[in-house]
Design a protein around this motif. Structure first.
Motif, PDB file in Angstrom:
ATOM      1  N   ILE A  15      -3.492  -6.267 -13.466  1.00  0.00           N
ATOM      2  CA  ILE A  15      -3.279  -4.845 -13.157  1.00  0.00           C
ATOM      3  C   ILE A  15      -3.133  -4.712 -11.647  1.00  0.00           C
ATOM      4  N   ALA A  19       0.990  -7.069  -3.555  1.00  0.00           N
ATOM      5  CA  ALA A  19       1.126  -8.372  -2.898  1.00  0.00           C
ATOM      6  C   ALA A  19       0.370  -9.456  -3.664  1.00  0.00           C
ATOM      7  N   ARG A  40       2.648   2.948 -13.323  1.00  0.00           N
ATOM      8  CA  ARG A  40       3.417   3.766 -14.259  1.00  0.00           C
ATOM      9  C   ARG A  40       3.771   3.039 -15.565  1.00  0.00           C
ATOM     10  N   LEU A  53      -6.192  -6.131  -9.556  1.00  0.00           N
ATOM     11  CA  LEU A  53      -5.782  -6.348  -8.159  1.00  0.00           C
ATOM     12  C   LEU A  53      -5.100  -5.112  -7.576  1.00  0.00           C
ATOM     13  N   ALA A  62      -7.589   1.897 -12.660  1.00  0.00           N
ATOM     14  CA  ALA A  62      -7.223   0.565 -13.159  1.00  0.00           C
ATOM     15  C   ALA A  62      -8.200   0.110 -14.245  1.00  0.00           C
ATOM     16  N   GLN A  78     -10.617  -8.186  -6.008  1.00  0.00           N
ATOM     17  CA  GLN A  78     -10.362  -7.311  -4.865  1.00  0.00           C
ATOM     18  C   GLN A  78     -11.345  -7.595  -3.729  1.00  0.00           C
ATOM     19  N   THR A  90     -11.485 -14.417  -3.768  1.00  0.00           N
ATOM     20  CA  THR A  90     -10.337 -15.304  -3.574  1.00  0.00           C
ATOM     21  C   THR A  90      -9.920 -15.345  -2.114  1.00  0.00           C
ATOM     22  N   ALA A  94      -1.222 -12.862   0.303  1.00  0.00           N
ATOM     23  CA  ALA A  94       0.202 -12.509   0.246  1.00  0.00           C
ATOM     24  C   ALA A  94       0.356 -11.165   0.938  1.00  0.00           C
ATOM     25  N   ARG A  96       3.292  -7.682   1.608  1.00  0.00           N
ATOM     26  CA  ARG A  96       4.545  -7.046   1.206  1.00  0.00           C
ATOM     27  C   ARG A  96       5.408  -6.815   2.431  1.00  0.00           C
TER      28      ARG A  96
HETATM   29  N1  LIG Z   1      -2.968  -9.203  -0.061  1.00  0.00           N
HETATM   30  C1  LIG Z   1      -3.847 -10.182   0.163  1.00  0.00           C
HETATM   31  O1  LIG Z   1      -3.535 -11.224   0.775  1.00  0.00           O
HETATM   32  C2  LIG Z   1      -5.265 -10.042  -0.334  1.00  0.00           C
HETATM   33  C3  LIG Z   1      -6.150 -11.141  -0.175  1.00  0.00           C
HETATM   34  C4  LIG Z   1      -7.457 -11.045  -0.684  1.00  0.00           C
HETATM   35  C5  LIG Z   1      -7.851  -9.887  -1.324  1.00  0.00           C
HETATM   36  N2  LIG Z   1      -6.973  -8.839  -1.434  1.00  0.00           N
HETATM   37  C6  LIG Z   1      -7.440  -7.634  -2.124  1.00  0.00           C
HETATM   38  O2  LIG Z   1      -6.709  -7.494  -3.331  1.00  0.00           O
HETATM   39  C7  LIG Z   1      -6.526  -6.095  -3.637  1.00  0.00           C
HETATM   40  C8  LIG Z   1      -5.027  -5.806  -3.771  1.00  0.00           C
HETATM   41  O3  LIG Z   1      -4.454  -6.031  -2.490  1.00  0.00           O
HETATM   42  P1  LIG Z   1      -2.874  -6.079  -2.264  1.00  0.00           P
HETATM   43  O4  LIG Z   1      -2.675  -6.502  -0.865  1.00  0.00           O
HETATM   44  O5  LIG Z   1      -2.226  -6.824  -3.357  1.00  0.00           O
HETATM   45  O6  LIG Z   1      -2.532  -4.514  -2.410  1.00  0.00           O
HETATM   46  P2  LIG Z   1      -1.115  -3.841  -2.701  1.00  0.00           P
HETATM   47  O7  LIG Z   1      -0.023  -4.720  -2.224  1.00  0.00           O
HETATM   48  O8  LIG Z   1      -1.224  -2.440  -2.175  1.00  0.00           O
HETATM   49  O9  LIG Z   1      -1.046  -3.801  -4.287  1.00  0.00           O
HETATM   50  C9  LIG Z   1      -1.769  -2.926  -5.080  1.00  0.00           C
HETATM   51  C10 LIG Z   1      -0.910  -2.615  -6.276  1.00  0.00           C
HETATM   52  O10 LIG Z   1      -1.680  -1.880  -7.242  1.00  0.00           O
HETATM   53  C11 LIG Z   1      -0.858  -0.839  -7.755  1.00  0.00           C
HETATM   54  N3  LIG Z   1      -1.709   0.176  -8.387  1.00  0.00           N
HETATM   55  C12 LIG Z   1      -2.430   1.167  -7.820  1.00  0.00           C
HETATM   56  N4  LIG Z   1      -3.092   1.866  -8.754  1.00  0.00           N
HETATM   57  C13 LIG Z   1      -2.788   1.302  -9.949  1.00  0.00           C
HETATM   58  C14 LIG Z   1      -3.185   1.563 -11.285  1.00  0.00           C
HETATM   59  N5  LIG Z   1      -4.020   2.558 -11.605  1.00  0.00           N
HETATM   60  N6  LIG Z   1      -2.668   0.783 -12.274  1.00  0.00           N
HETATM   61  C15 LIG Z   1      -1.819  -0.223 -12.000  1.00  0.00           C
HETATM   62  N7  LIG Z   1      -1.410  -0.539 -10.733  1.00  0.00           N
HETATM   63  C16 LIG Z   1      -1.906   0.224  -9.724  1.00  0.00           C
HETATM   64  C17 LIG Z   1      -0.121  -0.372  -6.539  1.00  0.00           C
HETATM   65  O11 LIG Z   1       0.964   0.451  -6.886  1.00  0.00           O
HETATM   66  P3  LIG Z   1       1.562   1.477  -5.768  1.00  0.00           P
HETATM   67  O12 LIG Z   1       2.374   0.589  -4.853  1.00  0.00           O
HETATM   68  O13 LIG Z   1       2.345   2.410  -6.596  1.00  0.00           O
HETATM   69  O14 LIG Z   1       0.401   2.093  -5.073  1.00  0.00           O
HETATM   70  C18 LIG Z   1       0.300  -1.710  -5.954  1.00  0.00           C
HETATM   71  O15 LIG Z   1       1.440  -2.231  -6.609  1.00  0.00           O
HETATM   72  C19 LIG Z   1      -7.201  -5.351  -2.488  1.00  0.00           C
HETATM   73  O16 LIG Z   1      -8.533  -5.055  -2.815  1.00  0.00           O
HETATM   74  C20 LIG Z   1      -7.168  -6.353  -1.338  1.00  0.00           C
HETATM   75  O17 LIG Z   1      -8.164  -6.150  -0.365  1.00  0.00           O
HETATM   76  C21 LIG Z   1      -5.689  -8.888  -0.966  1.00  0.00           C
END
Ligand SMILES: NC(=O)c1ccc[n+]([C@@H]2O[C@H](COP(=O)([O-])OP(=O)(O)OC[C@H]3O[C@@H](n4cnc5c(N)ncnc54)[C@H](OP(=O)(O)O)[C@@H]3O)[C@@H](O)[C@H]2O)c1
Length: 268
Positions: A15, A19, A40, A53, A62, A78, A90, A94, A96
């Protein structure tokens, strides 16, 4: 991604197709049917193991979706402390770039007890993953690094490596020194000196990275301040410990977020 009839169960669902969710889902889908569920998604599939995630502040919605999948287990990977769901840790990363997801690292993933089957899928997909009995220690350790690196890098718009050097090192050291007794009271065996060492080591190994909070600020998105520094401050209050530098950063990041929101609204 694998497409299946609605009545079939997926072994895994992710979910949050952002990124990190995309990195996990893309690799998992090569070895096991994997459902990817976005904000959606109209028809929620059924799935055995659900990985959450979304950003921390989107967790309640979620989790409502996750429960509709009738899973065997839901796990969050998360950042921040999320009490409503079993949480792993983790170091996969990644980011975006527009609509593109750029993988940075598959890292290492620790899962809470009970998620051995998911661990097998992850290893098959090329992730270093295992169940950790002491998962809470790992989560607190990750929180330590997050609350010391994220606010400093986001506020001053610098990469992680800058935190090891003047003029920022003094701030990270103060944050680590204050966080240590709080995390110790929560069960993490760590001294202030060790906490500084851990934070500086993470800053060294991720020197070229932009922290997630910095990425959020640069993209004009809301940050996870409430689930990172906010979580630490709630713990500090619970244990009656002072954390004035964290409190100051918490307010500064909030003010910065509101400033970004205000300028976005003015542009609309
Ligand atoms: N990125 C990393 O390298 C990394 C590393 C370690 C931990 N994390 C953690 O992992 C989590 C996600 O990070 P991220 O960087 O991947 O964030 P992100 O790129 O903002 O991705 C979050 C995704 O979740 C979607 N979303 C929001 N509400 C939702 C719902 N109710 N149902 C389904 N999808 C939904 C968002 O859609 P919209 O775009 O429409 O909002 C977006 O596609 C965070 O807690 C972050 O701190 C990330």
């Amino acid at each position: 991604m694998a497409r299946r009839e609605r009545a079939e169960r997926y072994p895994v669902a992710v979910i949050g197709p952002g990124a990190l969710g995309s990195l996990f889902a893309a690799r998992l889908a090569r070895v096991v049917p994997t459902a990817v569920v976005g904000r959606r998604t109209l028809e929620v599939p059924q799935a055995d193991w659900v990985i959450v995630l979304v950003k921390a502040y989107d967790t309640p919605a979620a989790l409502r979706t996750a429960r509709r999948m009738r899973p065997l287990g839901i796990v969050s990977l998360q950042n921040g402390l999320i009490p409503s769901v079993p949480q792993g840790v983790t170091t996969a990363a990644a980011y975006r770039e527009g609509r593109r997801v750029v993988p940075v690292a598959t890292g290492s993933t620790l899962l809470p007890p009970g998620f051995g089957t998911l661990g097998k899928y992850l290893r098959k997909a090329g992730f270093e993953a295992r169940v950790a009995r002491d998962i809470r220690q790992a989560r607190l350790r990750k929180l330590l690094a997050n609350v010391c690196l994220n606010p400093v890098t986001a506020l001053f718009r610098v990469r992680n490596g800058a935190v090891r050097e003047p003029p920022y090192a003094i701030l990270a050291e103060a944050l680590a020194g204050e966080a240590a007794p709080v995390l110790r009271a929560e069960g993490l065996a760590i001294t202030p000196t060790e906490a500084v060492r851990v934070v500086m080591e993470v800053a060294r190994t991720t020197a070229r990275n932009r922290s997630s909070m910095l990425q959020d600020v640069l993209a004009g998105r809301r940050t996870e301040n409430d689930h990172l520094t906010g979580a630490l401050l709630r713990m500090a209050r619970r244990h009656r410990l002072a954390a004035p530098t964290h409190a100051a950063f918490y307010r500064l990041i909030r003010v910065m977020e509101r400033g970004l929101e205000w300028s976005r609204q003015r542009r609309m």
